[in-house]
Scaffold this motif. Structure first.
Motif: not given
Lengths: 138, 83, 138, 83
Positions: C23-25, C92
């Motif tokens: 999870v980046g976002a 993203h």
């Protein structure tokens, strides 16, 4: 409220602080470190705050906002750590969402931060430049 | 004139900041780059491909043909990757 | 995770719970009660959860999501109280933002909740219908 | 057939739920509405302007010409205002 800091931030507290008179909507974005290597974030002190403030001002001109909070971390960040929070309060959801995306797109392409991951400087992405162009140039 | 370097530019030059005495012919960022490149091979390497670099004068993003003045703060860095 | 409840929710804890591998976002939306009168929220038990689940499933088909949390409150809500949270995790920012807006637009136009404010039932807004049409019909 | 009413529909009818024995001619939501309106003036008032109402059959949003069956759950309510 704009902060550049090495410490972590409390997403719930930041969003709660934006709620208040007339606020019906808070849109937020939190970015976190993906992958196993962690990141190191370098920035240009002074210009960073100035650049972010300029874009917050621009967002306030474009949409009827009731509050904006941006927190960006610098220094060493472990996998999974928070990197950035953008939270925008408005009476209604559309301006909150629009301004939140606008600010993220400009943070990605104009705010002077640089990420290093496992000894390598992260390359800027053309897709981020394209995303920022949606809003046309300031 | 104060010069600032960030990210790999800083690493390659081995310094993040320096003061220079600009010549009176130095009118633009491009002139400044030419002056630096003439001074040392390290600069020649860093500035070999200007498309890999961005520049700010007094903390505003500008293009390479922007004017520079004796008391300016000029920063060179790669495209930003925050957020 | 979908919850319909009378209790308040903890925005920070819900967003933190979505962070994790890859999870980046996380994009989120919190809606709050505007005005001085407060609100009472009625819903159609069973259909509400079903309708929301259907739209979460549709969002997961459209975008590469890593987690979705929707909490919607019912019953009496005082001025300033939280009404709804939609939080979406992805690698993203673009899919996270898109899915969060998509889910909010459908919550507004399809999930069977009704707001009463000061003895009057709140009227549905044509602008909400228009917003939902952006995504074309399911 | 189970009928459910929400928001001002529930308030006007003074009930949130009722069971009915549908006639065999009742094929669609429109037929059901005609049957209810013929039964009592309160229904006539509620269904006077169907554009103000929405309908769900077995918890799916449907149009007024959707079919209904004896064991269905049919809900009438105004356009939703959650979120």
């Amino acid at each position: 409220m704009i902060r550049v800091q090495s410490e972590d931030f409390d997403v719930g507290a930041e969003i709660a602080a934006l709620h208040g008179d007339g606020v019906g909507a808070v849109a937020s974005f939190t970015g976190a470190v993906r992958g196993d290597a962690g990141l190191t974030l370098e920035h240009y002190p002074g210009m960073t705050e100035r650049e972010i403030a300029r874009h917050v001002e621009e967002a306030r001109k474009r949409w009827p906002l009731l509050g904006v909070t941006i927190v960006h971390r610098i220094g060493r960040l472990e996998p999974g750590a928070n990197i950035v929070l953008v939270a925008v309060a408005s009476a209604h959801r559309d301006p909150a969402f629009r301004a939140c995306e606008f600010l993220m797109d400009y943070l990605k392409t104009k705010a002077p931060f640089w990420k290093r991951e496992g000894g390598e400087w992260v390359e800027a992405k053309a897709s981020d430049e394209d995303a920022a162009k949606r809003w046309s140039q300031l | 004139m104060t010069l600032l370097y960030f990210a790999w530019v800083r690493q390659k030059l081995g310094k993040g900041q320096e003061e220079i005495e600009p010549s009176s012919e130095m009118k633009t960022v491009n002139d400044l780059i030419a002056w630096l490149v003439a001074r040392d091979a390290e600069y020649a390497e860093v500035f070999a491909d200007p498309s890999r670099l961005r520049v700010a004068v007094n903390q505003d993003h500008v293009s390479f043909d922007a004017p520079v003045h004796a008391n300016d703060e000029v920063a060179f860095f790669p495209p930003v990757t925050g957020g």
